[in-house]
Structures are given as structure tokens and as C-alpha cells.
Design a protein around this motif. Structure first.
Motif, mmCIF file in Angstrom:
data_model
loop_
_atom_site.group_PDB
_atom_site.id
_atom_site.type_symbol
_atom_site.label_atom_id
_atom_site.label_comp_id
_atom_site.label_asym_id
_atom_site.label_seq_id
_atom_site.Cartn_x
_atom_site.Cartn_y
_atom_site.Cartn_z
ATOM 1 N N ASP A 589 0.852 -1.184 0.000
ATOM 2 C CA ASP A 589 0.000 0.000 0.000
ATOM 3 C C ASP A 589 0.892 1.240 0.000
ATOM 4 O OD1 ASP A 589 -1.693 2.185 0.729
ATOM 5 O OD2 ASP A 589 -3.155 0.731 1.468
ATOM 6 N N ARG A 591 0.140 4.231 0.425
ATOM 7 C CA ARG A 591 -0.257 5.267 1.387
ATOM 8 C C ARG A 591 0.167 4.924 2.799
ATOM 9 N NH1 ARG A 591 -6.348 4.734 0.459
ATOM 10 N NH2 ARG A 591 -5.576 2.584 0.469
ATOM 11 N N THR A 592 0.025 3.658 3.182
ATOM 12 C CA THR A 592 0.255 3.256 4.583
ATOM 13 C C THR A 592 1.546 2.489 4.787
ATOM 14 O OG1 THR A 592 -0.928 1.163 4.316
ATOM 15 C CG2 THR A 592 -2.240 3.110 4.883
ATOM 16 N N LEU A 594 1.833 -0.553 4.439
ATOM 17 C CA LEU A 594 1.474 -1.896 4.893
ATOM 18 C C LEU A 594 1.667 -2.891 3.756
ATOM 19 C CD1 LEU A 594 -1.779 -1.065 6.885
ATOM 20 C CD2 LEU A 594 0.499 -1.503 7.807
ATOM 21 N N GLY A 631 7.516 -0.825 1.727
ATOM 22 C CA GLY A 631 6.794 -1.372 2.870
ATOM 23 C C GLY A 631 7.674 -2.203 3.780
ATOM 24 N N TRP A 661 9.734 5.102 6.120
ATOM 25 C CA TRP A 661 9.161 6.427 5.908
ATOM 26 C C TRP A 661 10.191 7.459 5.443
ATOM 27 C CZ3 TRP A 661 4.247 7.240 5.172
ATOM 28 C CH2 TRP A 661 3.357 6.247 5.585
ATOM 29 N N LYS A 664 10.240 7.294 1.795
ATOM 30 C CA LYS A 664 9.056 7.842 1.151
ATOM 31 C C LYS A 664 9.055 9.374 1.148
ATOM 32 C CE LYS A 664 5.091 5.704 1.995
ATOM 33 N NZ LYS A 664 4.772 5.090 0.679
ATOM 34 N N GLN A 715 0.358 0.933 17.194
ATOM 35 C CA GLN A 715 -0.238 0.045 16.200
ATOM 36 C C GLN A 715 -0.632 -1.289 16.814
ATOM 37 O OE1 GLN A 715 2.763 -0.047 13.111
ATOM 38 N NE2 GLN A 715 1.707 1.498 11.888
ATOM 39 N N ILE A 749 -6.342 -5.572 8.814
ATOM 40 C CA ILE A 749 -5.745 -4.277 8.478
ATOM 41 C C ILE A 749 -4.370 -4.419 7.836
ATOM 42 C CG2 ILE A 749 -4.689 -3.920 10.757
ATOM 43 C CD1 ILE A 749 -5.383 -0.942 10.404
ATOM 44 N N ALA A 753 -3.912 -3.732 1.832
ATOM 45 C CA ALA A 753 -3.370 -3.049 0.655
ATOM 46 C C ALA A 753 -4.184 -3.384 -0.585
ATOM 47 C CB ALA A 753 -1.913 -3.474 0.438
#
Length: 762
Positions: A589, A591-592, A594, A631, A661, A664, A715, A749, A753
Motif C-alpha cells: 500500500d 499510502r500506509t 502496509l 513497505g 518512511w 518515502k 499500532q 488491516i 493493501a
């Protein structure tokens, strides 16, 4: 005054027979054109006057030539010449005795050459006026063409007949008596549009004649494309000629432009000349400069000597060699030195002819064949062939250029970007060139450049100067052209170039010449450590980011400082269990961060399912990396298999989630874009990931890792609360509906993705 039906017929010819285009330009309908042509009705006076202006109108052609985007007159003349070629082709199909594609092209080439050289010399070209007395059309055409070819292809004083020059018998097969009807039609076709040829020649726009003929040839020479030959667009040819002309030092330019004689000047060479576009353009460029500096009379004297003694073309295709002679004929150049030979030959007659140019060339302008592979005895005499079983044609040609060019001489060549970025033999070539040349400039060309020829190969223009007495470390100009003055569209199943007002080439040329401050390109010094020479890489970062990334004394960390690249592989098809967990690019994913997975039967494992991953590994998609498909492998996927489209990083001095991160961030994303290679599936190499600069210092690692730990704990708490919540909802579902389980449509969760649109490519 022409009758209305005749006017309509000529208007349609100007627009290639398209009633829709002709009607649109006139401001009426195709149905109206049809009625006018048949004589059923006639147009209003206003439309009739407009049509006469479009078909018969005159104007200042020189002014139009300077602003072709503001006046359609030149386009109509160009269309008329295109109509001539189209009519010739159709007449061959109807009445000519020749049948093969090669015979048709050879005859068209000879006719076209004779027609244009006659007009350039002040004559009227091919037409009915040539027939004298009772002479047949066949004899008239044969005599005219043979006369023109004899004049332009005659051997020069002291030249042998086996020097690679085409002789008359190889250039034209005379028409037979049975071709009388065909010959009559040919006389009429050329005479009909002779005015368009004459007008364009007077306007100094012979290049449009060349453009039309080149388009015709580019759709005809299928086998030459298979040999790696693609006609270079006019816009690129002119740009490269300007670059080469101004890259020469002032003494070299003065020698070339000296009207009293060119004996001291070096040779200008295209060793893969194709249709001779570069040679024709450099003649035009230099002739214009001589005319400006001196006089038209001196320029005319200079032209003859220059073309005969200082411009050389080589090509191994006999048809391309013929076309090069035609092309130079279109510009009024007689006695061109175009040789039929393999430019890479080092032995035999061809090798001897090639060797005669070694150390004598002032300027090379060329677009060599790409992708042809040589092996065995063909490469043993090349430095780039030592210790190798094969070598690419573009590699061998670049080495050969260094043999030909004199010290201080300039090479301007189209190259595939593999020459500038790939490793192995290409990396060795760059090191070899760096020892012998200064890299003057690299201009990146867009994929559309050769799109009309059916290829989107990424190419650049490489400018080299052979070291003279002392090698000087100079900065290289890098420029990236995103627009080059045309687009490529597909019409009626054929790719065509459509002119556009958007072009970056003039600005890049001015920056390269130092005529304006550098804003679009960049000057950088290439060192022995510089692995990439492509402009997209060198110009690909804004100045503020480039200063951070390229500052060797900066305190910012690289990925290599905190993680290692791992590549543990296995073939899941050989495992014992029935299924395995597989992670492909679409499972990450963006965005996340994951990471999800698929449960796949081992027998169905794709060939790219090879890399073994551990919990805590960081996955970086090397395909379209700017998407940020990065990820973290969760504990439940420890031992899973991921695609070879990922680079797998294993952290040593940073929390894995923190690295995810950081990778990213915008700083890293811009570096990834800069390092992309390829067009259809732009990608970065795995090892490039280690060189990415992160927006963090070593002193900041501890606090960043603490924040990552806190995020992981939150988390985990969320996961626990989420699991309890789902269990409660499921209990309600079971109690009310009597089902054994519920919420089966709700994904976990971690596996949430959504599949992306990017294909999973190894």
C-alpha cells in the motif's frame, strides 16, 4: 483562369486527396466540393476567390520560409511535392514493367534526382518539353536521367572506379521500349508540379523537398529498419549540426569557411550517412556562413570545392548510398563523396578506404545503427572487443570515431542511453572515451524523437572532443529536451510527425554556446567515479537538493550507512509444502506502507517469485520507484517469498519502520526519479538504493527510532482493540443469523493493501 472543376482537383491534390481536410481549410463541406468538381454547381464568389488564392496564390516565399507556422502556402507546396511522389508510386503500380519494391524505389530515386538537379541548375526538370521531334517518351526520359547522373556521378580526377562510389549502371536501369505508356505518364506527373519544386528552391526551402522524400523512404525501407537504421528527424539534424559547428574551435571554423580554398580544412564525415541528412545540412549551414562573410560568387566557388573534397559519407546499404546522392542533389551539391562501404571494416578494400580518413576528420556528425551485434573476427581489432565474445554496433562505432577524428576534432553522435548509463561493456566504453576525449555535452532527447520510425528507444546526443596536446578537465554541459518541435500521431495506420511550436532545442543550444545564463541545463565535471553520463541523471535534481546529495562532506546519511542489500533466493516450485506466501508490488500500500500477500500454489509460482524475506525487512519497488511502493515485512510474513521487482533492505543501525518512511520522503523520491532508467517500465537498479541520501543525520537516529518504537506500540494496541471489536460484531452476527462466522468480507488491516495499477515486473 482555371475552371472550377480543375481548381477543386488541384485543391484536393494539395491536401493529399483528402476531401475532408481540403473542405475544412476552405471553410465548406466535402459534399460541396464534390458538386463543384462534377460541375453540378459552382461556389459563391467569395469561396471561389479563396480557393483560387489557395491553389494559385503567390506570395513572398522567403518571408513564408521564415515563418512557416504562420502561413500555409509552404505546406501546400510541400503537399504538391508529396502528391508528385504519391502519383509516381501509383503509376508504377498501374503501368510500369518493374515489379519489386527495390526496383520501384531505385527508379523513383533516379528520376527524382535528375528532376531536382535540373531545377537547381536553372532548368525545368522532367516534363513534356523534353521531347524533341519524334523521340519517344522512353528515350527522352532515359537520355535525360543518364545525362544528369553522368554529370553528378562522374569519377573525379585521380579517383579509381573501385573506391566505393556508385557507378551509373548501379544507379539506374534504363526503361525499355515496352514502358512507353509509363514514360508518358511520368513526364506529365513531373511537369504538373514542377512549379512547386521551383518555388521551394527559390525560397531556400529545399529541406521541405528532402522532408517529403524522406517520409516516403522511411515508410519504404522496412529492411533497413531491421538493420538498425532510422532516419533522423530534420529538427534533430539541424540542432546537431549547429552544436557541431559551434563546438569546433574558431581556427577550425575559419579553415572550413575559407573561400579561397579548403585545402587546410579537415574532413566532415558521417560514417553511417543513410540518406545524407547530416551532410546536406552542414553544407547548407557552412554555405550560408560563407555567403554572409564574403559574397555569393565566392560562396558558389567554395561550395564546389567543399562538397567535392571535404564532405564524406559512408553507408553499407547501396540504396541508402543512392539516396544520399539524391539528398545532396536536392541541395544543389554535385560530385558528392558518398561511399558504399561498412564503416566498421578494418580489412580489405573497405578497410583501406576507411583507414585513409584516420586522423583527418575535423567533425563527425552521425546517427549510427543501434543494437546490431558483432562477434568473432569482426571485433578482434577493436579495443572494446578484447576479452569479449560479442560487442554492440554503437560501442564499436564510437571507438572507430576516435580513429578518424583529428586531435581537437569534434564528434556529435546520436547514442542510445544504454551507452550513457548501462554497466559492463558500456561502462568500459565510457572509461575508454574519458581517457581520450573531453565530454563537451550530453543532450537528452524525448522518446518521441524516433517515434515515427516505430521505436521509442531513449536516445541522447553525445558531443566529444578528442584530446589535443594536453587533456584539460572541463565541465560538461547537460541539457534535457522534453519537446523537440514535433509530436507523433497515428493516422490511417501510419505514424506521422506533426509539427509543434514547443521545442527546447534553441534554448539548450544557446546555453551550450554560452549565449545565455544556464537555467534549463547544468554544467558538471565528469570524473572517473561518475557512473552515469545521461542528462536526465545530471539535470534531474533541483539545485537545492543537488547541493545536499552531491556534497561529499555533508552529514546526511545514506541508506548504505544504516542498512544492507540482501538477495537470498529460492525457487518455491521445488519446495515441499503445497502453498507459499507471495508478496508482489501490488501488495504494498503506497499510502500506509502496509504489506499484504497472496497465498499461491507452488506449482503456480511466477518466475519472478524468488526472493526470501524476513520479518523487519524493508521492500523497495525498483519499478516506477517514484510511486513510493515501499513497505515493511510483518512478523506473520517471516520466510515469505517476494518478487524480484523489489530491492530488499535489512536494517542494522535504524528502526526498519523509520527507514520505510524516510524512503518515502520527497528528497528520496526525487533521487529515485533521477536514477530511473527506461521508458515503458522506468526502474532503478537495486544497488542504487544504497546510494540514496536520507534527510537525517546520525545524531538524529536515536530520536527517530524512539518515535518509530512508539508508533509500533500504538499500532499493536490498535490491532488488539480492533480484534476485540471485530469479535464482538461477529458474535452479534452469529447470534442473529445463526452463522458459524461473520465479517468474512472485512480484511485484516495488515492485508488491506489494495492492488495497484503498476505491473509486477522482475
Amino acid at each position: 483562369m482555371k475552371a472550377i472543376p480543375t481548381l477543386v482537383a488541384r485543391l484536393l491534390e494539395l491536401y493529399g486527396g483528402s476531401a475532408e481536410q481540403a473542405a475544412g481549410a476552405l471553410g465548406t463541406s466535402p459534399a460541396s466540393l464534390s458538386r463543384w468538381r462534377s460541375g453540378q454547381s459552382r461556389p459563391r464568389k467569395q469561396l471561389e476567390n479563396r480557393m483560387r488564392e489557395m491553389v494559385e496564390g503567390s506570395g513572398d516565399l522567403v518571408a513564408m520560409a521564415e515563418r512557416p507556422d504562420k502561413d500555409s502556402r509552404l505546406e501546400r507546396l510541400e503537399a504538391a511535392i508529396s502528391g508528385t511522389i504519391h502519383a509516381l508510386r501509383e503509376e508504377f503500380h498501374r503501368t510500369a514493367s518493374v515489379s519489386t519494391r527495390q526496383e520501384v524505389l531505385d527508379t523513383v530515386a533516379a528520376l527524382f534526382f535528375a528532376h531536382v538537379t535540373s531545377i537547381d541548375s536553372g532548368g525545368r526538370g522532367i516534363g513534356q518539353h523534353l521531347k524533341l521531334g519524334r523521340a519517344t517518351a522512353v528515350k527522352t526520359l532515359n537520355d535525360f536521367v543518364v545525362g544528369a547522373l553522368t554529370q553528378h556521378l562522374a569519377l573525379r580526377k585521380g579517383e579509381s572506379s573501385n573506391g566505393g562510389r556508385l557507378t551509373l549502371d548501379r544507379f539506374f536501369a534504363p526503361l525499355s521500349e515496352s514502358d512507353e505508356r509509363f514514360a508518358e505518364q511520368i513526364l506529365g506527373i513531373f511537369e504538373r508540379d514542377a512549379g512547386a519544386f521551383q518555388d521551394l528552391h527559390k525560397a531556400g526551402r529545399d529541406d521541405l523537398i528532402n522532408e517529403v522524400f524522406s517520409r516516403f523512404m522511411s515508410t519504404s525501407f522496412v529492411d533497413e529498419k531491421e538493420m538498425g537504421q532510422y532516419l533522423t528527424p530534420t529538427e534533430i539534424v539541424r540542432f546537431m549540426v549547429e552544436v557541431g559547428f559551434h563546438a569546433l574551435n574558431s581556427d577550425a571554423r575559419d579553415r572550413i569557411l575559407q573561400p579561397s580554398g579548403t585545402g587546410a580544412a579537415g574532413i566532415i564525415l558521417d560514417p553511417s550517412c543513410g540518406v545524407g541528412s547530416f551532410l546536406a545540412e552542414i553544407i547548407r549551414r557552412c554555405h550560408s556562413a560563407v555567403r554572409e562573410r564574403h559574397s555569393a560568387r565566392k560562396a558558389a566557388h567554395w561550395l564546389q570545392r567543399f562538397v567535392e573534397n571535404r564532405v564524406v559519407g559512408i553507408d553499407k546499404s547501396e540504396r541508402m548510398t543512392r539516396l544520399a546522392m539524391i539528398n545532396l542533389g536536392l541541395f544543389g551539391a554535385a560530385g558528392a563523396n558518398v561511399r558504399l562501404a561498412n564503416g566498421l571494416a578494418r580489412v580489405g578494400e573497405e578497410g583501406e578506404a576507411n583507414a585513409s580518413f584516420e586522423g583527418r576528420v575535423e567533425l563527425i556528425l552521425t546517427n549510427p545503427p543501434f543494437g546490431a551485434t558483432y562477434s568473432g573476427a569482426d571485433i578482434t581489432s577493436f579495443a572494446m572487443g578484447h576479452g569479449r565474445s560479442k560487442a554492440e554496433s554503437e560501442v564499436l562505432f564510437l571507438e572507430r570515431y576516435l580513429d578518424w577524428v583529428a586531435p581537437g576534432g569534434v564528434i556529435v553522435s546520436v547514442v542510445p542511453d544504454s551507452v550513457l548509463v548501462n554497466r559492463g561493456a558500456f561502462s568500459d566504453l565510457r572509461a575508454w572515451l574519458k581517457d581520450r576525449c573531453s565530454i563537451e555535452a550530453v543532450f537528452s532527447l524525448p522518446p518521441v524523437t524516433f517515434g515515427a520510425a516505430g521505436t521509442s528507444t531513449k536516445t541522447s546526443v553525445l558531443v566529444l572532443r578528442k584530446h589535443d596536446k594536453v587533456a584539460a578537465a572541463a565541465a560538461t554541459y547537460f541539457g534535457e529536451a522534453r519537446d523537440v518541435g514535433f509530436d507523433v500521431v497515428t493516422r490511417s495506420g501510419q505514424r506521422r510527425r506533426v509539427r509543434s511550436a514547443r521545442t527546447d532545442l534553441p534554448v539548450l543550444l544557446e546555453e551550450f554556446r554560452g549565449l545565455r545564463p544556464i537555467r534549463f541545463g547544468r554544467r558538471s565535471v565528469l570524473t572517473s567515479l561518475s557512473e552515469r553520463w545521461d542528462a536526465a541523471f545530471q539535470v534531474g535534481l533541483p539545485d537545492n537538493i543537488a547541493s545536499l546529495v552531491e556534497n561529499r562532506e555533508a552529514t546526511l546519511l545514506k541508506v548504505a550507512d544504516v542498512a544492507a542489500l540482501v538477495d537470498e533466493r529460492t525457487d518455491p516450485r521445488r519446495g515441499r509444502s503445497r502453498e507459499f506466501d507471495y508478496v508482489e508490488i501490488s501488495d504494498v500500500d503506497t499510502r500506509t506502507a502496509l504489506v499484504g500477500h497472496k497465498r499461491i500454489l507452488r506449482a503456480d509460482a511466477p518466475s519472478r517469485a524468488r526472493k526470501v524475506v524476513q520479518a523487519g525487512d524493508v521492500l523497495v519497488s525498483t519499478v516506477r520507484p517514484e510511486r513510493g511502493a515501499i513497505g515493511l515485512i510483518p512478523a506473520r510474513l517471516d520466510g515469505a517469498i517476494c518478487s524480484t521487482g523489489f530491492a530488499v533492505l535489512r536494517c542494522s543501525a535504524i528502526h526498519p519502520l523509520a527507514l520505510v518512511w524516510l524512503l518515502k520522503t520527497e528528497l528520496v523520491r526525487k533521487q529515485m526519479i533521477r536514477n530511473n532508467i527506461g521508458i515503458a517500465y522506468p526502474a532503478i537498479s537495486e544497488v542504487t538504493c544504497l546510494d540514496l541520501v536520507l534527510p537525517v543525520t546520525r545524531a538524529e537516529l536515536a530520536s527517530l527510532s524512539e518515535a518509530a518504537d512508539e508508533l509500533v506500540k500504538v499500532q499493536e494496541t490498535f490491532e488488539g482493540v480492533h480484534t476485540k471489536f471485530r469479535a464482538k460484531v461477529e458474535s452479534f452476527d452469529r447470534a442473529v443469523a445463526g452463522l458459524a462466522s461473520g465479517l468474512c468480507q472485512f480484511p485484516d488491516i495488515i492485508d488491506a493493501a489494495k492492488p495497484g495499477t503498476i505491473p509486477d515486473v522482475a
